[in-house]
Write an enzyme that holds these catalytic residues in place. Sequence first.
Site, PDB file in Angstrom:
ATOM      1  CB  CYS A  94      51.765  31.988  38.613  1.00 37.47           C
ATOM      2  SG  CYS A  94      51.534  33.786  38.676  1.00 37.47           S
TER       3      CYS A  94
ATOM      4  CE  LYS B 254      49.821  28.937  41.526  1.00 33.05           C
ATOM      5  NZ  LYS B 254      49.095  30.128  41.014  1.00 33.05           N
TER       6      LYS B 254
ATOM      7  CD  GLU C 188      48.294  30.578  37.375  1.00 31.86           C
ATOM      8  OE1 GLU C 188      47.946  30.002  38.416  1.00 31.86           O
ATOM      9  OE2 GLU C 188      48.882  31.688  37.359  1.00 31.86           O
TER      10      GLU C 188
ATOM     11  CB  SER D 139      37.457  69.193  34.712  1.00 36.87           C
ATOM     12  OG  SER D 139      38.696  68.653  35.165  1.00 36.87           O
TER      13      SER D 139
END
Length: 745
Positions: A211, A147, A78, A393
């Site tokens: 999509c 789309k 896309e 840490s």
Amino acid sequence: GKRRRNMKRKVSEIASSDQTFPANMPEERDKNTGMPVATVATCNLNQWALDFTGNLRRIRESIQLAKAKGARLRLGPELEIPGYGCEDHFLEDDTTQHSWEVLAELLKGDETTDLLCDFGMPVMHEGVRYNCRVLCLNKEILLIRPKLFMANDGNYRETRWFTPWHYGWVLQDLVLPRVISQVEGGIGQTTAKIGPGMLRLADTVVAAETCEELFTPNSPHITLALRGAEIITNGSGSHHNLRKLDKRMDLIKSAMAKSGGCYMYANQIGCDGGRMYFDGCALICSNGAVVAQAAQFSLTEVEVVSASIDLAAIRSKRGAFMSRCEQVNLVPEVPSVSKLSFSLCDTSSITFPTESQAVRVHHPMEELALGPACWLWDYLRRSGQGGYFVALSGGADSSSVAAIVGSMCQQVVKAVQAGTPGVLEDVRKVTRDKGYTPADPKELASRLFYTCYMGTTNSSDDTRSRAKKLQEQIGGIHYDASIDVVVTGLMTFFTALTNKTPKFKTNGGEIRENLALQNIQARLRMVIGYMLAQLLPWVHGRESGLLVLGTANVDEALRGYYTKYDCSAADLNPIGAVSKTDLKSFMAWAGANLGYSVLADVAEAPPTAELEPITGTYTQTDEQDMGMTYAELSEYGKLRKQQLCGPLSMFRALLPKWGPGSALNLSVAAVKEKVKFFFRCYSINRHKMTTLTPSYHAEDYSPEDNRHDLRQFLYNVSWDWQNNAIDRLEGDLAGQTIRADPGGR
């Protein structure tokens, strides 16, 4: 009425490049071989938003690879031409103009010669911007397919930039820009059809969706398949979520499992400039079975997979499914453009169909090791910086981040040894050494990964030792420092300014004194970390600087359990959307699979900030500080974001899980107080989300304020109305039996 009439228009009334449309798929088209087998190709592309030069290069490479595999159809992701992540740059006309210029370059060369190419780019039509598929063949644009349904939730804001196609199943004429009509060596094409149509070739019918349309309840592929499309393409821009691939796979396989057909899926892969990692996994399915699958996580910029599809098997499946045949006339007619002079099947030789294969899905902890690592490498090589710095840490969060950087080094060295194009060049660019070839992951880490343990009198020997051992196993450069002198200097300044000396609560101080003394240590670590990131490469005679990695997890962000502008303030955070529960599992997995055995010791240690003095009766721990467990935090996060629960609905949801008769067997009042306490903590700390370091998106309950979780940051923290509703519900439940969830935790 107009829309219905448009939907009912006969296919023969739509103009086409060949002026006629074929009827059903006659066998005589395949008379040369008797085997209607079409070879098609799809791809993963590591595109970069607005990198038109690089995007064009990668598209061309994918076309060359598709042709080398004998494909007659190539599908790309896309918006592959500008890159999916352009966001508000889509609103600029430049982005559309440059996209047309890239397409002109593709039409100018031989890229589309005898190869049907499905490209993704923005297109303006009648003053409206559409997210489109552009199907091209032999220097001609055959069809522009806009789309229909936009992705507009979670991380996606497509309706901010694009308009869905609302004209129904019709085709319109689009006037092409001069850069296309006047392309050198072109055909002088001035118009093209735009709309959700199909493309009829000599031997099959091809259609496209994009999509999000796959994820919608009434997906276009349903109508397209019923109306005769045998091959359906889906160019996608889908990001990685932990445990998401199964859902995507199921949708892709089921798209054609019932009605029959070939479904092709292409995706971007990598970091295209934002928080998301696009996780590739390009697929080809035939009649619901996977016949080709690309990698989900990879440093390969261009990966093409192909398959030979048996069109006869598709027709047999459809023709034998009688209830499907009855439904054909119940769906709208779909207009078509035809190109009868082109066949997808190679009639010059016999091609056998590709056999189905098992789907490859990574373990979730392997996803954590690979996805963020690939994202970090993309960001590093494209940022121009020389490596990463972590304030290590010895605790779970910073150790997980360090392990992910170690995984990145492992993936890079594997790619170099495999000869993956471009990776060695990127390594040399990052290290500023034109002749360098990494021998092993540790050696590479020694050039681009720096850590520092910044201890105080409140730090333990255990965390100091774990930090040192972990970096030894990874191979980077480690410093062990005491920052007490800096803390003392700041406190001396404060006392001189105010004649007051704050105390920890263990020494009789108030809560605000105690918090201020902890925050001083945390914020100084951020300042020192950035200084080291700028100067450590200089100390070691290397060019450039380092990117600082944050180490706060998603649960602590949700609860607000971190200091604003402490070590959570960084350039990037690979675990900012990962839960503490997943991090503990990841450390166990990474200790066994990445070679960092000390992570097992880190996972077993109780999480602690080590910001308060340890006494004979008090040791600071995270869960005690927060007033809730990490398991509870994960539950709150999922209900708040994924299940869209406010205080009242969260109380209702947690009663059967935690209340009377459940595994926890808490009282109704106890569940009520937990919910109220969480929402108070969440709301008073929400302001911290506005400064949250850009994080790799991995969980849908991420509270990241920039785009994913858009909510206010100034709350009425009393939640009067909501809490009163909870109290009333508690009263209504008095004396009633609550049907508990025996599996609740």
